[in-house]
Design a protein around this motif. Structure first.
Motif, PDB file in Angstrom:
ATOM      1  N   UNK A   1       0.837  -1.198   0.000  1.00 29.51           N
ATOM      2  CA  UNK A   1       0.000   0.000   0.000  1.00 29.51           C
ATOM      3  C   UNK A   1       0.869   1.244   0.000  1.00 29.51           C
ATOM      4  N   UNK A   2       1.880   1.270   0.851  1.00 27.86           N
ATOM      5  CA  UNK A   2       2.755   2.446   0.869  1.00 27.86           C
ATOM      6  C   UNK A   2       3.449   2.633  -0.470  1.00 27.86           C
ATOM      7  N   UNK A   3       3.959   1.565  -1.052  1.00 26.36           N
ATOM      8  CA  UNK A   3       4.635   1.662  -2.340  1.00 26.36           C
ATOM      9  C   UNK A   3       3.676   2.211  -3.396  1.00 26.36           C
ATOM     10  N   UNK A   4       2.430   1.748  -3.375  1.00 23.58           N
ATOM     11  CA  UNK A   4       1.425   2.239  -4.318  1.00 23.58           C
ATOM     12  C   UNK A   4       1.233   3.750  -4.158  1.00 23.58           C
ATOM     13  N   UNK A   5       1.054   4.201  -2.915  1.00 26.42           N
ATOM     14  CA  UNK A   5       0.833   5.619  -2.669  1.00 26.42           C
ATOM     15  C   UNK A   5       2.030   6.476  -3.012  1.00 26.42           C
ATOM     16  N   UNK A   6       3.226   5.989  -2.692  1.00 27.67           N
ATOM     17  CA  UNK A   6       4.438   6.762  -2.974  1.00 27.67           C
ATOM     18  C   UNK A   6       4.638   6.932  -4.468  1.00 27.67           C
ATOM     19  N   UNK A   7       4.423   5.871  -5.225  1.00 29.18           N
ATOM     20  CA  UNK A   7       4.571   5.968  -6.676  1.00 29.18           C
ATOM     21  C   UNK A   7       3.499   6.869  -7.281  1.00 29.18           C
ATOM     22  N   UNK A   8       2.279   6.815  -6.726  1.00 29.82           N
ATOM     23  CA  UNK A   8       1.216   7.698  -7.205  1.00 29.82           C
ATOM     24  C   UNK A   8       1.577   9.163  -6.956  1.00 29.82           C
ATOM     25  N   UNK A   9       2.120   9.456  -5.778  1.00 30.41           N
ATOM     26  CA  UNK A   9       2.517  10.828  -5.460  1.00 30.41           C
ATOM     27  C   UNK A   9       3.591  11.328  -6.420  1.00 30.41           C
TER      28      UNK A   9
END
Length: 573
Positions: A189-197
């Motif tokens: 989840x964190x990796x998903x959010x960081x890449x989205x940002x």
């Protein structure tokens, strides 16, 4: 939007349109001002600001929920088509052309009873609908699979900000509210959010990122609340570090949207008190822990909390020394709180009173949340058609057409502590739509209804918060923060929640993944790689040396043999 008058764009200059300005109540639409990197939205104290090089202006969200496209046409793109998506924004944003009305025009035409209704054909051929809005909220995006640059750049050219989701309905972006903390927060989840940002922060019109939508809807789902805090915390850590190292130019305000009808503590518990505790929990800090001073010259001496906590300047980073523990405990996890509300279901309702004479729903929410430390918006606003005026047969229409009188209420009566709204919705659940001809096929714009016309007229009436900041009691002093609106102490909030039967996992004990992404990850794994190479090469060299030494010793210890294969003996010829 940019306040520079030299940076305005005529509607005729926007690709794909030939619209001319229209001089009427939509006069502000005569010139569309593109959003530039100077026009990003920041959070300071409990309000939103649009900040340029020299000024900071209070900003009010006047939004509409964007429809979710079907995926049946092209599953690989998840229904994304920049051209058709932008067609909806142009339909909404561009002003209608002036129409030449013939003196002998038939007064019995289909639209004679509603002369302001603009049909789909008119919207396409003669401009747009002239909606005086500045923001859309998107619900379903796939930043790990799709490049949204054309759409986001097109929205910026139209002067439209975008609220993007930082979670997904499936895959790695799921924040599972059915799993208690800490299981609901995982590195994927964190990796998903960081890449989205990383992708969204390229665009100055991306206003905020939604870290959760209606996660804590009941007492059981509240067990996942610490995961919302931990996820937001890590995204802030990641953004702050990336800004410091030059990988990002700014940080993005993080937002959570809660359901108005969320209940805990039993039937006797005031739902407005539950909403207040939700805001307080997601924005609380741990006083007494060290915090980093960012974007300030002087500290506000409130315990060990610095001016960064007071201002919560999510639009800036830098200043002072960066420290993991400082950032981990020094800021509120969320920057904006959104409330999905379905009230205002009567044409006789006012800000102070409901139609039945009880205290007004909007008044009660305003009173409960007015001292919150973060900006508040209605992230979804609109009564179901089936409920509007349902007890008033004289006023109720077959379609359940809403009057949207709450638009002015939010913009005027609640402006001291509310930062806007997102009207629900262009298209989606049938009981809330403003347009007919749906569900949206992802290809064609829909036709507005009388419900939309009411919304458009009410939106045209409001005095914008940007232009009426003093009337709303909001100071333009970008550096001032009222100490009575500081975040609450987390332990106090958690104690109140325990009194309602909600016992939560300590989010400080949830593992942080913020230091395992991008430069940190590659630097650490890169160093580890070379260490492993050194160990392997050194080990191989050592083994080879030992083997050579063993062979040499073995060779020297083997006696010589004669031609008959027996060892040669001294003195034997």
């Amino acid at each position: 939007m940019n306040d520079d008058p030299t940076n305005t764009t005529s509607t005729a200059d926007i690709p794909g349109t030939n619209a001319n300005p229209k001089s009427n109540t939509m006069a502000t639409l005569d010139k569309i001002t593109p959003i530039t990197p100077k026009d990003t939205i920041h959070v300071h104290g409990k309000h939103l600001y649009r900040t340029t090089d020299t000024t900071s202006t209070p900003f009010t969200i006047r939004g509409i929920a964007f429809p979710t496209p079907p995926e049946i046409y092209n599953p690989s793109t998840h229904g994304y088509n920049a051209t058709t998506w932008l067609a909806i924004l142009r339909q909404l944003r561009l002003p209608p052309k002036k129409k030449e009305v013939s003196p002998i025009q038939d007064s019995n035409s289909d639209n004679s009873s509603h002369p302001d209704i603009i049909t789909e054909t008119e919207a396409q051929n003669e401009g747009g609908l002239g909606l005086n809005f500045n923001t859309i909220r998107l619900y379903r995006m796939y930043p790990d699979q799709i490049d949204y640059s054309e759409f986001l750049e097109g929205a910026a050219a139209l002067g439209i900000y975008v609220i993007v989701p930082l979670t997904s309905a499936f895959g790695h972006g799921v924040l599972d509210r059915t799993s208690p903390a800490p299981k609901c927060y995982h590195p994927h989840l964190f990796h998903y959010g960081a890449q989205a940002l990383k992708k969204y922060l390229k665009y100055p019109n991306v206003l905020a990122g939604m870290v959760g939508n209606e996660v804590m809807n009941d007492e059981k789902a509240w067990k996942a609340a610490p995961c919302v805090r931990a996820y937001a915390r890590d995204l802030k850590l990641y953004m702050a570090r990336m800004v410091e190292e030059g990988f990002l130019e700014r940080t993005l305000p993080l937002m959570y949207a809660g359901q108005d009808s969320s209940m805990i503590g039993g039937a006797d518990t005031d739902p407005n008190e539950v909403m207040k505790l939700t805001v307080d929990y997601l924005s609380c800090v741990e006083y007494g822990k060290s915090v980093v001073v960012v974007n300030s010259e002087e500290d506000v001496d409130v315990g060990s909390v610095s001016k960064q906590v007071a201002l919560r300047a999510s639009g800036s980073a830098g200043g002072g020394s960066w420290n993991f523990e400082d950032h981990k405990f020094g800021e509120s996890p969320i920057d904006i709180f959104g409330l999905n509300v379905e009230s205002w279901c009567s044409s006789t309702q006012t800000f102070e009173y409901n139609s039945d004479g009880t205290i007004g729903t909007y008044y009660s929410l305003w009173k409960a949340l007015k001292k919150s430390s973060v900006p508040i918006i209605f992230s979804e606003m609109g009564c179901p058609h089936s409920h509007f005026d349902r007890d008033d047969l004289e006023r109720k229409t077959k379609e359940g057409t809403r009057d949207w009188k709450q638009v002015e209420v939010v913009s005027r009566d609640m402006a001291d502590s509310w930062s806007g709204f997102v009207a629900y919705t262009y298209d989606g659940p049938e009981d809330f739509v403003m347009f007919k001809g749906g569900p949206w096929d992802g290809q064609h714009v829909l036709e507005p209804t009388k419900d939309f016309e009411n919304f458009r007229k009410e939106l045209a009436k409001v005095t914008l918060l940007e232009d009426g900041a003093e009337e709303a009691g909001i100071r333009n002093d970008y550096s001032s923060v009222d100490s009575k609106f500081l975040p609450r102490q987390c332990s106090d909030v958690e104690s109140e929640l325990m009194g309602l039967g909600v016992r939560l996992f300590n989010d400080d004990e949830i593992r942080s993944y913020a230091m395992t992404e991008d430069s940190h990850y590659f630097r650490r794994t890169g160093n580890l790689f070379w260490i492993m190479v050194f160990i392997l090469v050194g080990g191989f060299t050592l083994v080879m040396r030992r083997n050579r030494r063993a062979r040499k010793i073995g060779y020297e210890s083997v006696p010589s043999h004669g031609n008959d294969g027996y060892p040669m003996m001294a003195g034997v010829a």
